[in-house]
Design an enzyme around this catalytic site. Structure first.
Site, PDB file in Angstrom:
ATOM      1  N   ARG A  17       8.702  68.824  54.170  1.00  0.00           N
ATOM      2  CA  ARG A  17       8.272  69.980  54.976  1.00  0.00           C
ATOM      3  C   ARG A  17       9.244  70.215  56.136  1.00  0.00           C
ATOM      4  O   ARG A  17      10.006  71.170  56.120  1.00  0.00           O
ATOM      5  CB  ARG A  17       6.825  69.742  55.485  1.00  0.00           C
ATOM      6  CG  ARG A  17       6.174  70.976  56.081  1.00  0.00           C
ATOM      7  CD  ARG A  17       6.544  71.260  57.516  1.00  0.00           C
ATOM      8  NE  ARG A  17       6.291  70.147  58.425  1.00  0.00           N
ATOM      9  CZ  ARG A  17       6.751  70.123  59.671  1.00  0.00           C
ATOM     10  NH1 ARG A  17       7.457  71.105  60.153  1.00  0.00           N
ATOM     11  NH2 ARG A  17       6.496  69.067  60.446  1.00  0.00           N
ATOM     12  N   ASP A  18       9.275  69.309  57.100  1.00  0.00           N
ATOM     13  CA  ASP A  18      10.135  69.515  58.270  1.00  0.00           C
ATOM     14  C   ASP A  18      11.596  69.540  57.840  1.00  0.00           C
ATOM     15  O   ASP A  18      12.399  70.334  58.345  1.00  0.00           O
ATOM     16  CB  ASP A  18       9.890  68.377  59.282  1.00  0.00           C
ATOM     17  CG  ASP A  18      10.246  68.740  60.709  1.00  0.00           C
ATOM     18  OD1 ASP A  18      11.161  69.555  60.890  1.00  0.00           O
ATOM     19  OD2 ASP A  18       9.626  68.206  61.639  1.00  0.00           O
ATOM     20  N   HIS A 209       6.544  61.928  66.885  1.00  0.00           N
ATOM     21  CA  HIS A 209       7.368  62.753  65.995  1.00  0.00           C
ATOM     22  C   HIS A 209       8.665  63.057  66.746  1.00  0.00           C
ATOM     23  O   HIS A 209       8.730  64.016  67.517  1.00  0.00           O
ATOM     24  CB  HIS A 209       6.561  64.019  65.684  1.00  0.00           C
ATOM     25  CG  HIS A 209       7.205  65.008  64.782  1.00  0.00           C
ATOM     26  ND1 HIS A 209       6.846  65.176  63.453  1.00  0.00           N
ATOM     27  CD2 HIS A 209       8.161  65.934  65.009  1.00  0.00           C
ATOM     28  CE1 HIS A 209       7.540  66.155  62.922  1.00  0.00           C
ATOM     29  NE2 HIS A 209       8.354  66.636  63.834  1.00  0.00           N
ATOM     30  N   HIS A 211      12.503  64.087  66.985  1.00  0.00           N
ATOM     31  CA  HIS A 211      13.747  64.623  66.421  1.00  0.00           C
ATOM     32  C   HIS A 211      14.884  63.876  67.105  1.00  0.00           C
ATOM     33  O   HIS A 211      14.737  63.383  68.227  1.00  0.00           O
ATOM     34  CB  HIS A 211      13.808  66.142  66.627  1.00  0.00           C
ATOM     35  CG  HIS A 211      12.913  66.867  65.657  1.00  0.00           C
ATOM     36  ND1 HIS A 211      13.392  67.449  64.511  1.00  0.00           N
ATOM     37  CD2 HIS A 211      11.578  67.044  65.632  1.00  0.00           C
ATOM     38  CE1 HIS A 211      12.375  67.988  63.828  1.00  0.00           C
ATOM     39  NE2 HIS A 211      11.257  67.745  64.491  1.00  0.00           N
ATOM     40  N   CYS A 242      13.378  72.696  63.733  1.00  0.00           N
ATOM     41  CA  CYS A 242      12.404  73.775  63.810  1.00  0.00           C
ATOM     42  C   CYS A 242      13.180  75.090  63.866  1.00  0.00           C
ATOM     43  O   CYS A 242      14.020  75.273  64.744  1.00  0.00           O
ATOM     44  CB  CYS A 242      11.524  73.600  65.050  1.00  0.00           C
ATOM     45  SG  CYS A 242      10.367  74.971  65.244  1.00  0.00           S
ATOM     46  N   ASN A 251      14.560  64.975  62.125  1.00  0.00           N
ATOM     47  CA  ASN A 251      13.718  63.885  62.622  1.00  0.00           C
ATOM     48  C   ASN A 251      14.496  62.579  62.543  1.00  0.00           C
ATOM     49  O   ASN A 251      15.485  62.473  61.816  1.00  0.00           O
ATOM     50  CB  ASN A 251      12.480  63.736  61.724  1.00  0.00           C
ATOM     51  CG  ASN A 251      11.600  64.947  61.773  1.00  0.00           C
ATOM     52  OD1 ASN A 251      11.848  65.929  61.083  1.00  0.00           O
ATOM     53  ND2 ASN A 251      10.579  64.901  62.601  1.00  0.00           N
TER      54      ASN A 251
END
Ligand code: HMG
Ligand code: MG
Length: 304
Positions: A17-18, A209, A211, A242, A251
C-alpha cells in the site's frame, strides 16, 4: 544502565500500500498478489494490501478489489487496507478485508490536501466508519500522519497530535499508528511525543510508522522500543511515500528493521531469506534498485 528490550516485536508490512502508492510504474494485480503471497510466506502476519480510496487520487491502487480476490489468504495473517469513508468501507467489506485502517493528519493543511477535508470535518466521517466496521466484526487501526512535522506547516505541537489521538481512541479505534510522514523526526522528538501520549495511554495502543527520508528511522525505532512500543510499520525495500507530502521517501525497510531486531535477539517470526527473495521479486517487477541497506549490500556483494 541496563536497558530492557522486548522479547517479541510485531512488524506490519505496508509495502503493497504505502510502497506502491508512490511508484510511477503501475503493477498488475497478479504481480501485487504474488508479492503479497511471498510476504506472507516469509512470515509476515500483518500486511496492508491496498487502499479503498478514490481511484482518481491514487491510480496505483485502483485495483484493490482485484488484488484482494487474487491473494492466497494464509491462516493467521491479517490483510488490511486503507479506508477513508463509508464508500471505501463498503468496498472493503465486499472484498473481505481483515482490518480497516483509517487515516487522517495532525496537521490541518496535510489533512486537507490528503483527504480534502478539515480535521473537524473528518472526525464525523471516521466515526461512522468505525461504528460500521465494528458492527461488521472488523478491527480498526487509525493512522495519524505528520506527528512530528508537516510539509506545509512545519513542526506540529504534541498537543495537536494528542487531540487527534484522543478522538480516534474515543471512537473505538483499536490501535493508533503514529506517522512521521516526511521522515524528519529525531529520537528526542519521538521521546517527547511518546512521553506525553504514554501519560494517558498504554504503549500497546500504539504502532510507529517511520519514513526514512533523512536516515533517522532506525534510531527512532530504537527510542520507541526503549519506551515500550512493540509494533512497527515497515515497507519491503524501503518503498513508499505520501503523494501529498512532496519529497517524502519510503518507510523504514522491513529487511533493515529485521536485521536490527534479530541482532538484538528480538523475535519477529520472519524468515530473512524468504523476505529477501520477496524483495528481489518486487525489485525486478518495478525495474529499479530498492534503496534498503540490505538490498544495496546484496547488489554490492553480487558484483564483487
Ligand atoms: P473527494 O474527492 O473529496 O470525495 O475525496 P468526495 O466524497 O467529494 O467524492 C468525489 C468522488 O470520489 C465521487 O465520485 C465519489 O464516489 C468518489 P464521482 O461522483 O466524482 O464519480 N469516491 C470514492 N470512490 C471510490 N472509493 C472511495 C471513494 N470516496 C469517494 N472510497 C477522499 C475524498 C478521502 C475519498 C479522497 O480525498 C481520497 O481518496 N484521498 C486518498 C488520499 C490517499 O490515499 N493518500 C495516501 C494515503 S495516506 C498516507 O500515505 C499516510 C500514511 O502512510 C501514514 C503516514 O505516513 O503518515 C497512512
Ligand atoms: Mg506512510
Amino acid at each position: 544502565m541496563f536497558l530492557k528490550w522486548p522479547k517479541k516485536v510485531h512488524i506490519k508490512e505496508v509495502g503493497p500500500r504505502d510502497g506502491l502508492q508512490n511508484e510511477d510504474k503501475i503493477l498488475s494485480s497478479d504481480v501485487k498478489a504474488e508479492w503479497i503471497n511471498r510476504l506472507s510466506e516469509a512470515g509476515l502476519v500483518s500486511i496492508e494490501v491496498s487502499s479503498f480510496v478514490n481511484p482518481k487520487w491514487i491510480p496505483q491502487l485502483a485495483d484493490a478489489e482485484e488484488v484482494f480476490s487474487k491473494i492466497h489468504r494464509k491462516e493467521g495473517v491479517k490483510y488490511a487496507a486503507l479506508v477513508p469513508n463509508l464508500r471505501g468501507l463498503e468496498r472493503a467489506l465486499k472484498a473481505d478485508v481483515g482490518e480497516v485502517c483509517l487515516f487522517m493528519s495532525a496537521s490541518e493543511t496535510h489533512n486537507q490536501k490528503n483527504i480534502n477535508k478539515s480535521i473537524s470535518e473528518t472526525f464525523p466521517v471516521l466515526e461512522e466508519v468505525v461504528a460500521e466496521a465494528k458492527s461488521a466484526g472488523k478491527t480498526v487501526r487509525g493512522y495519524v500522519s505528520t506527528v512530528i512535522a508537516c510539509p506545509y506547516e512545519g513542526e506540529i505541537p504534541v498537543s495537536q497530535v494528542k487531540r487527534v489521538v484522543d478522538r480516534l481512541l474515543e471512537m473505538g479505534v483499536d490501535e493508533i499508528s503514529l506517522g512521521d510522514t516526511i521522515g524528519v523526526g529525531v529520537p528526542s522528538q519521538v521521546e517527547a511525543l511518546l512521553s506525553e501520549l504514554l501519560k494517558s495511554y498504554k504503549a500497546d495502543q500504539f504502532a510507529m510508522h517511520f519514513h526514512d527520508t533523512r536516515g533517522t528511522a532506525l534510531a527512532n525505532v530504537l527510542i520507541s522500543l526503549q519506551m515500550g512500543i512493540t509494533t512497527f510499520d515497515s515497507s519491503l525495500g524501503g518503498l513508499g511515500g505520501c503523494p501529498y507530502a512532496e519529497g517524502a521517501t519510503g518507510n523504514v525497510a522491513t529487511e533493515d528493521l529485521l536485521y536490527m531486531l534479530t541482532g538484538m535477539g528480538i523475535e519477529t517470526g520472519i524468515d530473512r531469506n524468504r523476505l529477501l527473495q520477496a524483495a528481489h521479486f518486487i525489485e525486478e517487477k518495478l525495474e529499479k534498485p530498492l534503496s534498503s541497506k540490505q538490498m544495496e549490500l546484496a547488489r554490492r556483494t553480487r558484483k564483487e
